[in-house]
Design an enzyme around this catalytic site. Sequence first.
Site, PDB file in Angstrom:
ATOM      1  N   GLY A 133      -0.439   6.207   2.770  1.00 25.55           N
ATOM      2  CA  GLY A 133      -1.292   7.340   3.159  1.00 25.55           C
ATOM      3  C   GLY A 133      -2.389   6.939   4.122  1.00 25.55           C
TER       4      GLY A 133
ATOM      5  N   ASP B   4      -7.622  -7.712   0.616  1.00 18.68           N
ATOM      6  CA  ASP B   4      -6.670  -7.815   1.716  1.00 18.68           C
ATOM      7  C   ASP B   4      -7.389  -7.433   2.999  1.00 18.68           C
ATOM      8  OD1 ASP B   4      -6.327  -4.675   1.472  1.00 18.68           O
ATOM      9  OD2 ASP B   4      -5.285  -5.300   3.305  1.00 18.68           O
TER      10      ASP B   4
ATOM     11  N   ASP C 176       0.864  -1.164   0.000  1.00 21.85           N
ATOM     12  CA  ASP C 176       0.000   0.000   0.000  1.00 21.85           C
ATOM     13  C   ASP C 176       0.912   1.229   0.000  1.00 21.85           C
ATOM     14  OD1 ASP C 176      -2.996   0.855   1.939  1.00 21.85           O
ATOM     15  OD2 ASP C 176      -2.169   1.630   0.070  1.00 21.85           O
TER      16      ASP C 176
END
Length: 380
Positions: free
Chosen positions: A103, A274, A100
């Site tokens: 953020g 996920d 990822d």
Amino acid sequence: MTAESDVTSDTFQFKLLATDGKARRGAISMPRGTIRTPAFMPVGTGGTVKAMYMDQVEDLGADIILGNTYHLMLRPGAERVAKLGGLHEFGRWQKPILTDSGGFQVMSLSALRKINEQGVTFQSHIDGSRHEMSPERSIEIQGLLDSDIQMQLDECVRLPAGETEIERAMEMSLRWADRCKVAFGDQPGKAMFGIVQGGDVPKLRERSAEGLSSLDLKGYAVGGLAVGEPQEVMLDMLDVICPLLPAEKPRYLMGVGTPDDMLKSVGRGIDMFDCVMPTRAGRHGLAFTRHGKINIKNARHAEDHRPLDEESSCPAARAYSRAYLHHLVRSNEILGMMLITWNNLSYYQDLMSGIRAAIAAQRFDDFSAETQERWAKGDI
Ligand SMILES: Nc1nc2c(CCNCC3CCCC3)c3[nH]c(NCCc4ccccc4)nc3cc2c(=O)[nH]1
């Protein structure tokens, strides 16, 4: 015979193998291996899937795991991981890794964070050190980690939120997608996915999906969901978003979810998932099984000599009594966390394997109904 997941390709290639209604069976071939979709991707935070050995994770059938940009950039540092040969060398996982952009984790975990056009600035939740992360730096960090599928930097707004706020964050995320695409450049064996934002506002979701589709990226994630909204709002948004994304590209629903979430999302066109649920809940004694959830700490399991699931291929589910698991978790024994995590990841992979087979056999709706019935009947 080469197993499907052993086939590799020197470029990123998604093949749509079968559809059943909106459900899709596919395969993403990459240099480090092939990802059978629909896929559940176990979350490996600091280069480890907590309480698991990597070869156990592989034996369960996981074709890809997640790495955590936010944690790794703070400790041990992206440059250090690169010096040590990258995340695959570091954590001994040789198949694909998706990272990822960081953020989302900054906004959930760090202190004193600020977000503006340039990027996010924040203080480390570990040692208070100050950090700045621009779209370009996020892609650079994911490159240093040698990540195979890299996510654009985006701003995810928690729900409920005002439409103005949702629109501002969605438009900025669109601009950041373009900057990430430029920073990522052309890396044939790797991919950068865009992330659709727009909260629970259909017209903002359409704007985001169309804006990202015009960037012709290798794959598309649906972000901004599983952030506090009811499940039916999440599912309604998928009905809006999926038809607007290119059919020949993979679709990844971020942070999702429970087995029920995933079953219903596959039925709306999602290919990749996920979630920390099976590992995090596993460490707290929540077991996911074919018969539904079992909170093993509950007193009713204290003398139950049955295993979690005598038909499971996973030793954690088949070879230990519930009474023993109850004792381990109640006593805070490390083995308790290990066994329930092992059971949960095994069940998640078995569910995805069953979904893939059902789509290939054109019987996804029956499989979905049978699976939900067994959950509802509970743990007989
Ligand atoms: N970039 C980005 N990431 C998102 C994530 C993180 C996905 N897992 C990342 C891994 C990388 C490392 C760690 C995680 C999300 N996770 C959730 N919900 C999780 C809900 C949940 C929370 C706790 C338990 C169970 C479910 N919604 C998400 C939305 C976004 C989003 O818009 N943008």
